[in-house]
Write a protein that holds these residues in place. Sequence first.
Motif, mmCIF file in Angstrom:
data_model
loop_
_atom_site.group_PDB
_atom_site.id
_atom_site.type_symbol
_atom_site.label_atom_id
_atom_site.label_comp_id
_atom_site.label_asym_id
_atom_site.label_seq_id
_atom_site.Cartn_x
_atom_site.Cartn_y
_atom_site.Cartn_z
ATOM 1 N N GLN A 152 0.976 -1.265 0.064
ATOM 2 C CA GLN A 152 0.036 -0.020 0.133
ATOM 3 C C GLN A 152 0.735 1.349 0.226
ATOM 4 O OE1 GLN A 152 -2.009 -1.013 3.634
ATOM 5 N NE2 GLN A 152 -1.001 0.651 4.894
ATOM 6 N N VAL A 153 0.229 2.348 -0.358
ATOM 7 C CA VAL A 153 0.880 3.694 -0.119
ATOM 8 C C VAL A 153 -0.094 4.590 0.492
ATOM 9 C CG1 VAL A 153 0.217 4.581 -2.642
ATOM 10 C CG2 VAL A 153 2.308 5.347 -1.614
ATOM 11 N N GLU A 154 0.499 5.378 1.447
ATOM 12 C CA GLU A 154 -0.415 6.315 2.027
ATOM 13 C C GLU A 154 0.092 7.585 1.582
ATOM 14 O OE1 GLU A 154 -0.752 7.970 6.724
ATOM 15 O OE2 GLU A 154 -0.498 5.847 6.181
ATOM 16 N N VAL A 155 -0.890 8.605 1.265
ATOM 17 C CA VAL A 155 -0.936 9.764 0.702
ATOM 18 C C VAL A 155 -1.862 10.525 1.749
ATOM 19 C CG1 VAL A 155 -0.931 11.394 -1.059
ATOM 20 C CG2 VAL A 155 -0.762 9.076 -1.653
ATOM 21 N N THR A 156 -0.694 11.859 2.378
ATOM 22 C CA THR A 156 -1.832 12.666 3.191
ATOM 23 C C THR A 156 -1.632 13.853 2.692
ATOM 24 O OG1 THR A 156 0.167 12.633 4.541
ATOM 25 C CG2 THR A 156 -1.328 11.318 5.280
ATOM 26 N N PHE A 157 -2.610 14.897 2.966
ATOM 27 C CA PHE A 157 -2.749 16.282 2.342
ATOM 28 C C PHE A 157 -3.403 17.079 3.629
ATOM 29 C CE2 PHE A 157 -3.664 13.779 -1.363
ATOM 30 C CZ PHE A 157 -2.998 14.599 -2.481
ATOM 31 N N ARG A 158 -3.044 18.450 3.410
ATOM 32 C CA ARG A 158 -3.907 19.464 4.440
ATOM 33 C C ARG A 158 -4.488 20.138 3.505
ATOM 34 N NH1 ARG A 158 -1.773 21.846 9.846
ATOM 35 N NH2 ARG A 158 -2.273 19.842 10.147
ATOM 36 N N TYR A 159 -5.724 20.275 3.748
ATOM 37 C CA TYR A 159 -6.557 21.242 2.696
ATOM 38 C C TYR A 159 -7.542 22.172 3.684
ATOM 39 C CZ TYR A 159 -10.326 17.793 3.551
ATOM 40 O OH TYR A 159 -11.223 17.079 4.211
ATOM 41 N N SER A 160 -8.185 23.200 2.883
ATOM 42 C CA SER A 160 -9.113 23.835 3.498
ATOM 43 C C SER A 160 -10.409 24.221 2.558
ATOM 44 C CB SER A 160 -8.164 25.132 3.952
ATOM 45 O OG SER A 160 -8.147 26.035 2.932
ATOM 46 N N TYR A 161 -11.326 24.700 3.118
ATOM 47 C CA TYR A 161 -12.458 24.908 2.272
ATOM 48 C C TYR A 161 -13.488 25.762 3.135
ATOM 49 C CZ TYR A 161 -14.984 21.208 4.632
ATOM 50 O OH TYR A 161 -15.623 20.348 5.683
ATOM 51 N N LEU A 162 -14.266 26.812 2.248
ATOM 52 C CA LEU A 162 -15.147 27.538 3.191
ATOM 53 C C LEU A 162 -16.461 26.835 3.146
ATOM 54 C CD1 LEU A 162 -14.468 31.124 1.508
ATOM 55 C CD2 LEU A 162 -13.655 30.153 3.894
ATOM 56 N N LEU A 163 -17.177 26.955 4.389
ATOM 57 C CA LEU A 163 -18.539 26.371 4.700
ATOM 58 C C LEU A 163 -19.437 27.450 5.084
ATOM 59 C CD1 LEU A 163 -19.856 23.447 5.088
ATOM 60 C CD2 LEU A 163 -19.176 23.660 7.496
ATOM 61 N N SER A 164 -20.663 27.606 4.392
ATOM 62 C CA SER A 164 -21.752 28.556 4.423
ATOM 63 C C SER A 164 -22.244 28.409 5.609
ATOM 64 C CB SER A 164 -22.418 28.490 3.312
ATOM 65 O OG SER A 164 -23.543 29.307 3.596
ATOM 66 N N VAL A 165 -22.487 29.426 6.553
ATOM 67 C CA VAL A 165 -23.236 29.619 7.679
ATOM 68 C C VAL A 165 -24.539 29.987 7.601
ATOM 69 C CG1 VAL A 165 -23.292 30.384 10.122
ATOM 70 C CG2 VAL A 165 -21.216 29.906 8.921
ATOM 71 N N PRO A 166 -25.592 29.347 7.828
ATOM 72 C CA PRO A 166 -26.855 29.722 7.490
ATOM 73 C C PRO A 166 -27.384 31.008 8.444
ATOM 74 C CG PRO A 166 -27.043 27.604 8.904
ATOM 75 C CD PRO A 166 -25.545 28.005 8.342
ATOM 76 N N LYS A 167 -27.959 31.878 7.608
ATOM 77 C CA LYS A 167 -28.617 33.072 8.251
ATOM 78 C C LYS A 167 -29.507 32.683 9.485
ATOM 79 C CE LYS A 167 -30.049 37.747 7.282
ATOM 80 N NZ LYS A 167 -30.400 38.537 6.134
ATOM 81 N N PRO A 168 -29.595 33.174 10.530
ATOM 82 C CA PRO A 168 -30.707 32.890 11.563
ATOM 83 C C PRO A 168 -31.951 33.504 10.978
ATOM 84 C CG PRO A 168 -29.182 34.629 12.407
ATOM 85 C CD PRO A 168 -28.415 34.101 11.132
ATOM 86 N N LEU A 169 -33.001 32.624 11.170
ATOM 87 C CA LEU A 169 -34.404 32.989 11.089
ATOM 88 C C LEU A 169 -35.198 33.778 12.231
ATOM 89 C CD1 LEU A 169 -35.210 30.435 8.442
ATOM 90 C CD2 LEU A 169 -34.394 32.631 8.111
ATOM 91 N N VAL A 170 -34.614 33.518 13.355
ATOM 92 C CA VAL A 170 -35.268 33.882 14.526
ATOM 93 C C VAL A 170 -34.141 34.752 15.269
ATOM 94 C CG1 VAL A 170 -36.783 32.221 14.726
ATOM 95 C CG2 VAL A 170 -34.893 31.688 15.808
ATOM 96 N N ASN A 171 -34.599 35.755 16.267
ATOM 97 C CA ASN A 171 -33.617 36.545 17.118
ATOM 98 C C ASN A 171 -33.618 35.706 18.526
ATOM 99 O OD1 ASN A 171 -36.062 37.264 18.636
ATOM 100 N ND2 ASN A 171 -36.163 39.197 17.801
ATOM 101 N N ASP A 172 -32.963 36.358 19.249
ATOM 102 C CA ASP A 172 -32.642 35.782 20.650
ATOM 103 C C ASP A 172 -33.805 35.767 21.491
ATOM 104 O OD1 ASP A 172 -30.022 35.561 20.143
ATOM 105 O OD2 ASP A 172 -29.481 37.747 21.163
ATOM 106 N N GLU A 173 -34.944 36.173 21.370
ATOM 107 C CA GLU A 173 -36.000 36.219 22.050
ATOM 108 C C GLU A 173 -37.085 35.189 21.629
ATOM 109 O OE1 GLU A 173 -35.928 39.690 20.883
ATOM 110 O OE2 GLU A 173 -34.592 39.546 22.437
ATOM 111 N N GLY A 174 -36.391 34.348 20.188
ATOM 112 C CA GLY A 174 -37.546 33.542 19.760
ATOM 113 C C GLY A 174 -38.425 33.879 18.676
ATOM 114 N N SER A 175 -38.489 35.330 18.463
ATOM 115 C CA SER A 175 -39.449 35.777 17.489
ATOM 116 C C SER A 175 -38.683 35.742 16.118
ATOM 117 C CB SER A 175 -40.135 37.114 17.757
ATOM 118 O OG SER A 175 -38.994 38.068 18.110
ATOM 119 N N PRO A 176 -39.717 35.657 15.102
ATOM 120 C CA PRO A 176 -38.782 35.780 13.743
ATOM 121 C C PRO A 176 -38.449 37.041 13.279
ATOM 122 C CG PRO A 176 -41.434 35.521 13.367
ATOM 123 C CD PRO A 176 -41.062 35.257 15.109
ATOM 124 N N ILE A 177 -37.047 36.999 12.594
ATOM 125 C CA ILE A 177 -36.690 38.195 12.203
ATOM 126 C C ILE A 177 -37.519 38.661 10.887
ATOM 127 C CG2 ILE A 177 -34.445 39.126 11.267
ATOM 128 C CD1 ILE A 177 -32.904 37.372 12.847
#
Length: 164
Positions: A122-147
């Motif tokens: 066998q042969v082992e190949v290792t990489f370090r990589y990065s990517y951007l992951l989208s963060v969903p926009k919150p649909l409710v505020n801290d009190e629980g009511s919709p924005i």
Amino acid sequence: MMDLGLKAWAEIVRRVYPELSILRDRSKWLAGDFKLPAVFIETDLVSDKVHTPRADRIIEDVGLVFHYDKERADEQDEGEPIPLDLDPLFLYLRQQRFNVASKRFGVVLVIEPPRTRKKADQVEVTFRYSYLLSVPKPLVNDEGSPIQKINNFYISHNGEEFGA
């Protein structure tokens, strides 16, 4: 969605080696319960940092363990391992300038140069990589009511309010 990198790497390996068996289950891999030739893919989270308010930068390490097929002189005995040519994988990554876009998962992997370690079968190949992951926009505020979206804007001039 943290296994996004693992799925993207499986897609890359499938593009370069369509006939290769892909293993993602560690227990099957350790038990040797797979058909040769095969590749085992495992990712490890290194860092998860806020990049922008709407995206996180994920940095991971990936290990690809390519298992060679065995020569068969007869049906009853297995011979020496047949090394798998890794040049197509490295050529593909160089052609992509180590920035590979996943067609299925909508991320671009920014890949650092690989490290390889050869063993007998066998042969082992290792990489370090990065990517951007989208963060969903919150649909409710801290009190629980919709924005609520702001659709009406007003300006004030000389003590009078006008719709904008």
